[in-house]
Design an enzyme around this catalytic site. Sequence first.
Site, short mmCIF file in Angstrom:
data_model
loop_
_atom_site.label_atom_id
_atom_site.label_comp_id
_atom_site.label_asym_id
_atom_site.label_seq_id
_atom_site.Cartn_x
_atom_site.Cartn_y
_atom_site.Cartn_z
N SER A 79 -1.89 -35.59 -36.34
CA SER A 79 -1.81 -35.76 -37.81
C SER A 79 -0.74 -36.73 -38.27
CB SER A 79 -1.75 -34.40 -38.51
OG SER A 79 -2.92 -33.64 -38.22
N CYS A 93 -1.70 -30.63 -36.57
CA CYS A 93 -2.85 -29.80 -36.21
C CYS A 93 -2.71 -29.30 -34.78
CB CYS A 93 -4.14 -30.60 -36.38
SG CYS A 93 -4.13 -32.20 -35.55
#
Length: 349
Positions: A79, A93
């Site tokens: 991310s 994530c």
Amino acid sequence: MAFSILVDGVPTFSVAEVGFYEGAEKLLELWFHLPDGSSPMGIRALPQASWMKLLKLVKCEVLSVITSDTTDAYLLSESSLFVFYNRVILKTCGTTTLLVAIKPVMALVLEAIPGTVAINAFYSHLHFKAPHLQAQPHTSFEEEVSLLDGMFSAGSAYSFGQQDGGNKWYMYGMQKPGYPLCRPDQTLEIIMTDLDTEVSSHFSPKVFTSAQHLVQAMGFQDIMKGASIDAKIFTPCGFSLNALFEDEVYFTIHVTPQVECSFASFETNLPKENYSNYSTLISDVIAIFKPGKCTVTVYASKNAEYKGGQPSSSEDYLPGYCCCEHHLCSLPTYSLNFYSYKQEIDCLE
């Protein structure tokens, strides 16, 4: 790598072939009050090496960086990280350990700019599909809240949505009293699951060899016209994008395409008036991904243009979807609107 299964004649990725991945992101936003006389760069004056070292604690790494006059955007293996004059946004994530970064971030900022105070903290995430695979302190929201309460004295925890419906969403907010509102601020996040299988199949280097071509083909560039874009297609599948516009405006998109755990998120702090209105922006994003379900949240400071609607207002309407829930939560200096949608055909069941 070949596609493993067909869904309605469309080649898709399966967990059996490419593995399970927890797309649901942990999102942290920290705001700081900087003392008078601080550098015009503020927190951005910290060297990139310091952020790279800190991110190792979270179990992710920096892939690339773009900058604007006001913002640094780090595209991560899991991310994104955004650094502004007086705030930090970290979104990760997978099985990353995001909350482990809070104390080091605050220590890093305080060491670089003595007298700095953390005045706002927001943490949120959708219910994980596989919480048992998460590492501490992310095995449960109760565990996360316990850790956050140990760091902040004025925090509150909230949850919205239904766990059995796949849209349970958790949020923790802290706003330190005695400090004035920062600049007007609003954050729109669209969290999508059960993505259209044809759409999901695009997010692979087997389909698009260039992230730039994918961005254009999917229509992302039309949503963020004029922004500087940094994007990556992952192998064997997956996609991340950061984009920067003027005046601290950012966009970020992340996609997990495996059919059994498909997930996509879109986030921006673009002021509502810059895109006609949020209803149009939300509809445009949903039209790209065609999710079976989606959760929309809007944080807005009380000095921002966005005020939110009351439950059952016209703002609940999203073409092709029914609004299952709408909650309006008032925090000391912010408001939170939570919307949960699913496709209309599923509302008839």
